[in-house]
Write an enzyme that holds these catalytic residues in place. Structure first.
Site, PDB file in Angstrom:
ATOM      1  N   ARG A  74       4.181  -0.317  29.274  1.00 53.57           N
ATOM      2  CA  ARG A  74       3.748  -1.690  29.542  1.00 53.57           C
ATOM      3  C   ARG A  74       2.991  -2.170  28.310  1.00 53.57           C
ATOM      4  O   ARG A  74       2.804  -1.427  27.353  1.00 53.57           O
ATOM      5  CB  ARG A  74       2.931  -1.810  30.840  1.00 53.57           C
ATOM      6  CG  ARG A  74       2.100  -0.670  31.274  1.00 53.57           C
ATOM      7  CD  ARG A  74       0.935  -0.345  30.396  1.00 53.57           C
ATOM      8  NE  ARG A  74       0.095  -1.498  30.174  1.00 53.57           N
ATOM      9  CZ  ARG A  74      -0.719  -1.674  29.168  1.00 53.57           C
ATOM     10  NH1 ARG A  74      -0.825  -0.747  28.227  1.00 53.57           N
ATOM     11  NH2 ARG A  74      -1.447  -2.756  29.028  1.00 53.57           N
ATOM     12  N   GLY A  75       2.566  -3.438  28.352  1.00 58.31           N
ATOM     13  CA  GLY A  75       1.966  -4.038  27.157  1.00 58.31           C
ATOM     14  C   GLY A  75       3.075  -4.733  26.378  1.00 58.31           C
ATOM     15  O   GLY A  75       4.150  -4.151  26.153  1.00 58.31           O
ATOM     16  N   ALA A  76       2.807  -5.978  25.984  1.00 55.13           N
ATOM     17  CA  ALA A  76       3.870  -6.808  25.425  1.00 55.13           C
ATOM     18  C   ALA A  76       4.634  -6.153  24.266  1.00 55.13           C
ATOM     19  O   ALA A  76       5.874  -6.092  24.293  1.00 55.13           O
ATOM     20  CB  ALA A  76       3.285  -8.158  25.018  1.00 55.13           C
TER      21      ALA A  76
ATOM     22  N   ARG B 123      10.733  -7.777  33.224  1.00 56.36           N
ATOM     23  CA  ARG B 123       9.388  -8.373  33.234  1.00 56.36           C
ATOM     24  C   ARG B 123       9.481  -9.744  32.566  1.00 56.36           C
ATOM     25  O   ARG B 123       9.708  -9.839  31.354  1.00 56.36           O
ATOM     26  CB  ARG B 123       8.381  -7.466  32.523  1.00 56.36           C
ATOM     27  CG  ARG B 123       8.265  -6.092  33.201  1.00 56.36           C
ATOM     28  CD  ARG B 123       6.949  -5.426  33.005  1.00 56.36           C
ATOM     29  NE  ARG B 123       5.827  -6.162  33.557  1.00 56.36           N
ATOM     30  CZ  ARG B 123       4.565  -5.892  33.261  1.00 56.36           C
ATOM     31  NH1 ARG B 123       4.281  -4.920  32.410  1.00 56.36           N
ATOM     32  NH2 ARG B 123       3.581  -6.583  33.784  1.00 56.36           N
TER      33      ARG B 123
ATOM     34  N   GLN C 162      -5.437  -1.238  34.389  1.00 59.64           N
ATOM     35  CA  GLN C 162      -5.128  -0.906  32.988  1.00 59.64           C
ATOM     36  C   GLN C 162      -6.403  -0.720  32.165  1.00 59.64           C
ATOM     37  O   GLN C 162      -6.404   0.010  31.181  1.00 59.64           O
ATOM     38  CB  GLN C 162      -4.271  -2.004  32.354  1.00 59.64           C
ATOM     39  CG  GLN C 162      -2.853  -2.080  32.853  1.00 59.64           C
ATOM     40  CD  GLN C 162      -2.706  -3.106  33.945  1.00 59.64           C
ATOM     41  OE1 GLN C 162      -3.610  -3.308  34.751  1.00 59.64           O
ATOM     42  NE2 GLN C 162      -1.565  -3.761  33.998  1.00 59.64           N
TER      43      GLN C 162
ATOM     44  N   ASP D 255       0.259 -11.927  26.250  1.00 66.53           N
ATOM     45  CA  ASP D 255       1.670 -11.624  26.507  1.00 66.53           C
ATOM     46  C   ASP D 255       2.583 -12.757  26.081  1.00 66.53           C
ATOM     47  O   ASP D 255       3.785 -12.560  25.878  1.00 66.53           O
ATOM     48  CB  ASP D 255       1.886 -11.309  27.982  1.00 66.53           C
ATOM     49  CG  ASP D 255       1.344  -9.935  28.306  1.00 66.53           C
ATOM     50  OD1 ASP D 255       0.122  -9.812  28.518  1.00 66.53           O
ATOM     51  OD2 ASP D 255       2.133  -8.979  28.292  1.00 66.53           O
TER      52      ASP D 255
ATOM     53  N   ASN E  47      -2.133 -14.043  29.589  1.00 68.82           N
ATOM     54  CA  ASN E  47      -2.485 -12.613  29.525  1.00 68.82           C
ATOM     55  C   ASN E  47      -2.721 -12.122  30.951  1.00 68.82           C
ATOM     56  O   ASN E  47      -2.603 -12.877  31.923  1.00 68.82           O
ATOM     57  CB  ASN E  47      -3.723 -12.422  28.630  1.00 68.82           C
ATOM     58  CG  ASN E  47      -3.983 -10.970  28.292  1.00 68.82           C
ATOM     59  OD1 ASN E  47      -3.073 -10.270  27.839  1.00 68.82           O
ATOM     60  ND2 ASN E  47      -5.191 -10.500  28.501  1.00 68.82           N
ATOM     61  N   LYS E  48      -3.080 -10.872  31.064  1.00 61.27           N
ATOM     62  CA  LYS E  48      -3.259 -10.217  32.364  1.00 61.27           C
ATOM     63  C   LYS E  48      -4.119 -11.052  33.307  1.00 61.27           C
ATOM     64  O   LYS E  48      -5.129 -11.639  32.893  1.00 61.27           O
ATOM     65  CB  LYS E  48      -3.885  -8.839  32.119  1.00 61.27           C
ATOM     66  CG  LYS E  48      -4.176  -7.998  33.336  1.00 61.27           C
ATOM     67  CD  LYS E  48      -2.974  -7.808  34.227  1.00 61.27           C
ATOM     68  CE  LYS E  48      -1.760  -7.307  33.520  1.00 61.27           C
ATOM     69  NZ  LYS E  48      -0.518  -7.436  34.340  1.00 61.27           N
TER      70      LYS E  48
HETATM   71  O1  MRU Z   1       1.067  -5.844  32.819  1.00 59.13           O
HETATM   72  P1  MRU Z   1       0.764  -5.240  31.495  1.00 59.13           P
HETATM   73  O2  MRU Z   1      -0.071  -4.011  31.583  1.00 59.13           O
HETATM   74  O3  MRU Z   1       2.019  -5.035  30.683  1.00 59.13           O
HETATM   75  O4  MRU Z   1      -0.105  -6.339  30.760  1.00 59.13           O
HETATM   76  C1  MRU Z   1      -0.558  -6.111  29.466  1.00 59.13           C
HETATM   77  C2  MRU Z   1      -1.481  -7.149  28.995  1.00 59.13           C
HETATM   78  O5  MRU Z   1      -1.770  -8.102  29.667  1.00 59.13           O
HETATM   79  C3  MRU Z   1      -2.012  -7.001  27.613  1.00 59.13           C
HETATM   80  O6  MRU Z   1      -3.252  -7.644  27.502  1.00 59.13           O
HETATM   81  C4  MRU Z   1      -1.045  -7.648  26.641  1.00 59.13           C
HETATM   82  O7  MRU Z   1       0.225  -7.091  26.701  1.00 59.13           O
HETATM   83  C5  MRU Z   1      -1.655  -7.621  25.319  1.00 59.13           C
HETATM   84  S1  MRU Z   1      -0.988  -6.554  24.099  1.00 59.13           S
HETATM   85  C6  MRU Z   1      -0.234  -7.811  23.113  1.00 59.13           C
END
Ligand code: MRU
Length: 383
Positions: free
Chosen positions: A61-63, A99, A212, A253, A263-264
């Site tokens: 996970r993470g963009a 996603r 996370q 993201d 973002n999250k």
């Molecule tokens: O749902 P996730 O864990 O994939 O979400 C990740 C985030 O929201 C991060 O803050 C985001 O990807 C930042 S890294 C560029």
């Protein structure tokens, strides 16, 4: 197995990247992020479907990491499935559906597809692999540069605080190396600060429902020896009100052409609290998360809605072993299955609440003009 942030370490049993092609040339291995912080385990992905499931189920996970995994997934799909145009569009659609919010996914897929389409079908798999490898190298360089550009912000905060205590940074979710390949995005300046001897203490939002922050960011900080404290998501406003936060630093993201930041879920609330208390709110982001086709983030970014079970349940290590799996991890029900829940995975922070964007090309205001000036090669094509 242990983590090493030393890129030159090849000790057996040491992991230093979140995704690694295997020596047999048939798969990639990724850190299973659903098992952290309790276990550091690599899992093998050798088909497009396995990679798609890993993205969807948030094993990765993470963009940035989602994008790179999708690029390798195309390679895996081309190796084991068809290589004609119809097959490629099918693979793209399958991966895009995993996603919907992080735009790096689409960006990475488009990079791979642009590289392979002009080639004969029998050359496409190898070309996809080369492009995925290149995206890894690019991501490492981008994140390193975000760290370099963000470092002066932390240095200035240290001076402003009188140099007699650590800079107090609040972060949300995980935008560290686990969200990327190395360094991370928002956390990259913190790693740089550590290397420069600038003391930083990180308030880590737990980041329900998937934790996370508590599970991943806190683990990263511990590996790096960076002082940190996990707080419940609701504690951030209280800390800001009492002057315990010098700045907020989060990831993104998807960032729109005018500087809105998606973002999250929960990021927006922190930005509101930060504005109310005069706390600077910074966003660290790689260029590939900027979507120049989108202006108004609130109206135009698709917000992923995930399973209600993520809200109803929690996963962790059981204090008593009964009922846990072989790793001692167990899922517990917090709410009865019949309780209605809603689980949006992201929210949009309007540009007006963002102090500045920290990118690999430098720090800029969260405005259309500033982003266009930093990315003249991309901005012209969007709105
Ligand atoms: O749902 P996730 O864990 O994939 O979400 C990740 C985030 O929201 C991060 O803050 C985001 O990807 C930042 S890294 C560029």
């Amino acid at each position: 197995m242990s983590w090493s942030s030393n890129p030159h370490s090849d000790r057996p049993g040491t992991v230093r990247r979140t995704i690694v092609p295997t020596a047999d040339g048939a798969a990639v291995e990724v850190i299973d992020q659903t098992r952290l912080p309790h276990q550091l385990v690599m899992v093998r992905l050798q088909t497009l479907e396995q990679a798609a499931a890993a993205i969807q189920d948030m094993v990765v996970r993470g963009a940035p990491l989602i994008g790179v995994t999708a690029a390798y997934a195309m390679w895996l799909g081309l190796r084991t499935g068809g290589t004609d145009d119809v097959a490629i569009q099918g693979m793209r659609a399958r991966l895009l559906a995993t996603r919907p919010t992080a735009v790096n996914l689409r960006w990475a897929l488009d990079q791979v597809i642009a590289a392979i389409m002009p080639l004969a079908p029998d050359q496409r798999a190898a070309a996809a692999r080369r492009r995925a490898d290149a995206l890894v190298a690019e991501d490492v360089a981008i994140c390193a540069a975000i760290g370099k550009h963000g470092l002066p912000i932390l240095r200035a905060a240290f001076h402003a605080a009188g140099e007699d205590r650590p800079v107090q940074v609040l972060t949300h979710c995980n935008a560290g190396f686990l969200a990327a390949i190395e360094w991370g995005t928002a956390l990259a300046p913190i790693y740089r600060a550590r290397d420069e001897g600038i003391p930083v203490h990180v308030w880590v939002d737990e980041t329900r429902p998937r934790n996370q922050g508590g599970a991943l960011t806190a683990w990263e900080m511990a590996q790096a020896g960076i002082p940190h404290t996990v707080i419940a998501d609701n504690a951030g406003g209280h800390l800001m009100q009492r002057g315990k936060v010098d700045l907020c630093l989060v990831g993104s993201d998807r960032t729109t052409a005018r500087g809105d930041v998606c973002n999250k879920i929960g990021t927006y609330l922190k930005a509101l609290a930060a504005r109310a208390h005069g706390v600077p709110f910074y966003v660290g982001l790689p260029g590939p998360t900027i979507d120049f086709d989108v202006g108004d983030g609130l109206a135009e970014i698709p917000i992923e809605e995930r399973q209600g079970a993520e809200v109803r349940r929690a996963r962790g290590r059981l204090v008593a072993a009964t009922g846990s799996d072989e790793a001692g991890l167990a899922t517990v029900e917090l709410l009865p299955p019949s309780t209605p829940v809603f689980n949006p995975a992201f929210d949009v922070t309007p540009a007006a609440l963002v102090t500045a964007l920290i990118t690999e090309r430098g720090v800029c205001a969260a405005t259309r003009e500033a982003l266009a000036a930093l990315y003249p090669d991309r901005a012209g094509r969007g709105r």
